[in-house]
Design a protein around this motif. Structure first.
Motif, PDB file in Angstrom:
ATOM      1  N   PRO A  40       0.811  -1.219   0.000  1.00 46.37           N
ATOM      2  CA  PRO A  40       0.000   0.000   0.000  1.00 46.37           C
ATOM      3  C   PRO A  40       0.846   1.273   0.000  1.00 46.37           C
ATOM      4  O   PRO A  40       0.630   2.183   0.812  1.00 46.37           O
ATOM      5  CB  PRO A  40      -0.795  -0.140   1.309  1.00 46.37           C
ATOM      6  N   PHE A  41       1.822   1.338  -0.901  1.00 47.26           N
ATOM      7  CA  PHE A  41       2.724   2.481  -0.970  1.00 47.26           C
ATOM      8  C   PHE A  41       2.906   2.896  -2.430  1.00 47.26           C
ATOM      9  O   PHE A  41       2.755   2.084  -3.343  1.00 47.26           O
ATOM     10  CB  PHE A  41       4.095   2.134  -0.364  1.00 47.26           C
ATOM     11  N   ALA A  42       3.255   4.167  -2.619  1.00 52.94           N
ATOM     12  CA  ALA A  42       3.486   4.694  -3.963  1.00 52.94           C
ATOM     13  C   ALA A  42       4.808   4.192  -4.529  1.00 52.94           C
ATOM     14  O   ALA A  42       5.632   3.586  -3.823  1.00 52.94           O
ATOM     15  CB  ALA A  42       3.471   6.224  -3.917  1.00 52.94           C
ATOM     16  N   ASP A  43       5.028   4.438  -5.808  1.00 46.93           N
ATOM     17  CA  ASP A  43       6.279   4.069  -6.468  1.00 46.93           C
ATOM     18  C   ASP A  43       7.444   4.901  -5.915  1.00 46.93           C
ATOM     19  O   ASP A  43       7.269   6.073  -5.551  1.00 46.93           O
ATOM     20  CB  ASP A  43       6.190   4.323  -7.972  1.00 46.93           C
ATOM     21  N   ASP A  44       8.637   4.292  -5.887  1.00 45.90           N
ATOM     22  CA  ASP A  44       9.894   5.020  -5.642  1.00 45.90           C
ATOM     23  C   ASP A  44       9.901   5.794  -4.327  1.00 45.90           C
ATOM     24  O   ASP A  44      10.407   6.920  -4.253  1.00 45.90           O
ATOM     25  CB  ASP A  44      10.170   5.996  -6.801  1.00 45.90           C
ATOM     26  N   VAL A  45       9.390   5.174  -3.255  1.00 42.94           N
ATOM     27  CA  VAL A  45       9.241   5.876  -1.973  1.00 42.94           C
ATOM     28  C   VAL A  45      10.407   5.629  -1.030  1.00 42.94           C
ATOM     29  O   VAL A  45      10.869   6.546  -0.342  1.00 42.94           O
ATOM     30  CB  VAL A  45       7.916   5.463  -1.284  1.00 42.94           C
ATOM     31  N   PHE A  46      10.932   4.399  -0.990  1.00 43.74           N
ATOM     32  CA  PHE A  46      11.851   4.007   0.069  1.00 43.74           C
ATOM     33  C   PHE A  46      13.296   3.924  -0.420  1.00 43.74           C
ATOM     34  O   PHE A  46      13.573   3.533  -1.544  1.00 43.74           O
ATOM     35  CB  PHE A  46      11.430   2.653   0.666  1.00 43.74           C
TER      36      PHE A  46
END
Length: 230
Positions: free
Chosen positions: A107-113
């Protein structure tokens, strides 16, 4: 009580971990003869979190694995699909942003971490390559993955002793210390069925990760795999 099987139905795996949440960390310390603490330290060194880094800690369970990243000043998100584990973790560490999530549909957007890490959880995901691709999606370009997972001892005589431990010693020890001993029968089965070190490195490469490499811990009982996102 619930036991998962090697088809790894998500509902069965989640329910199994719900059952063992309260005693999970203690049981792991006992069954690993204290090695689990050393493995967590090795993961923390491999991740090498810095202040301000964004770290996704998948299969975080009760959050024990997330604490070194928090202490390093990183913004860590402990994520797990077992609500029992998340509830126990929130009770112990209310300041951490525990998040419910399936590794195959994060449940996270692309290229976040900056770094995605998963310790002793990838083996329990039904679609390993799908999960690795999802981890790639949420990692920024130049970011890294660190996977700590049970593997195959490299010295043949030790491998025989270890297999005997999994088959014969682990179930009775689990009966003595765990709230759900059947979960640790699944544990032994899933370890024996898991790919070896080159096999997991190949899965990382096939899923789009670059330059996969690994380091053996405790004679190959555990392997620490690393790769980067191009």
């Amino acid at each position: 009580m619930t036991r998962a099987f090697l088809d790894k139905q998500p509902s069965d795996v989640a329910s199994m971990f719900d059952d063992v949440a309260a005693k999970y960390d203690l049981t792991n310390d006992v069954l690993s003869l204290g090695q689990s603490r050393l493995w967590r330290k090795a993961v923390a060194r491999a991740v090498d979190a810095r202040p301000g880094d964004r770290v996704l800690d998948l299969a975080a369970g009760t959050g024990t694995s997330s604490l070194p990243f928090e202490r390093a000043g990183a913004r860590v998100v402990p994520c797990d699909f077992s609500l029992g584990m998340l509830g126990e973790g929130k009770r112990r560490h209310p300041r951490l942003p525990f998040t419910a999530g399936d590794a195959t549909r994060l449940p996270f957007a692309d290229d976040v971490f900056d770094t995605v890490t998963i310790s002793f959880g990838l083996r329990n995901v039904q679609d390993t390559e799908g999960a690795l691709r999802e981890m790639l999606r949420v990692t920024r370009p130049g970011g890294r993955i660190v996977v700590c997972e049970f593997s195959h001892p490299t010295w043949a005589p030790f491998r025989t002793v270890y297999t005997e431990y999994l088959m014969r010693a682990l179930p009775p020890v689990a009966t003595a210390v765990s709230s759900n001993p059947d979960a640790y029968v699944y544990l032994a089965d899933s370890i024996r069925a898991w790919p070896d070190q080159p096999g997991l490195a190949a899965l990382l490469a096939e899923s789009g990760w670059s330059r996969p490499a690994w380091r053996n811990l405790t004679g190959g009982i555990v392997a620490l795999h690393r790769a980067t996102k191009a």
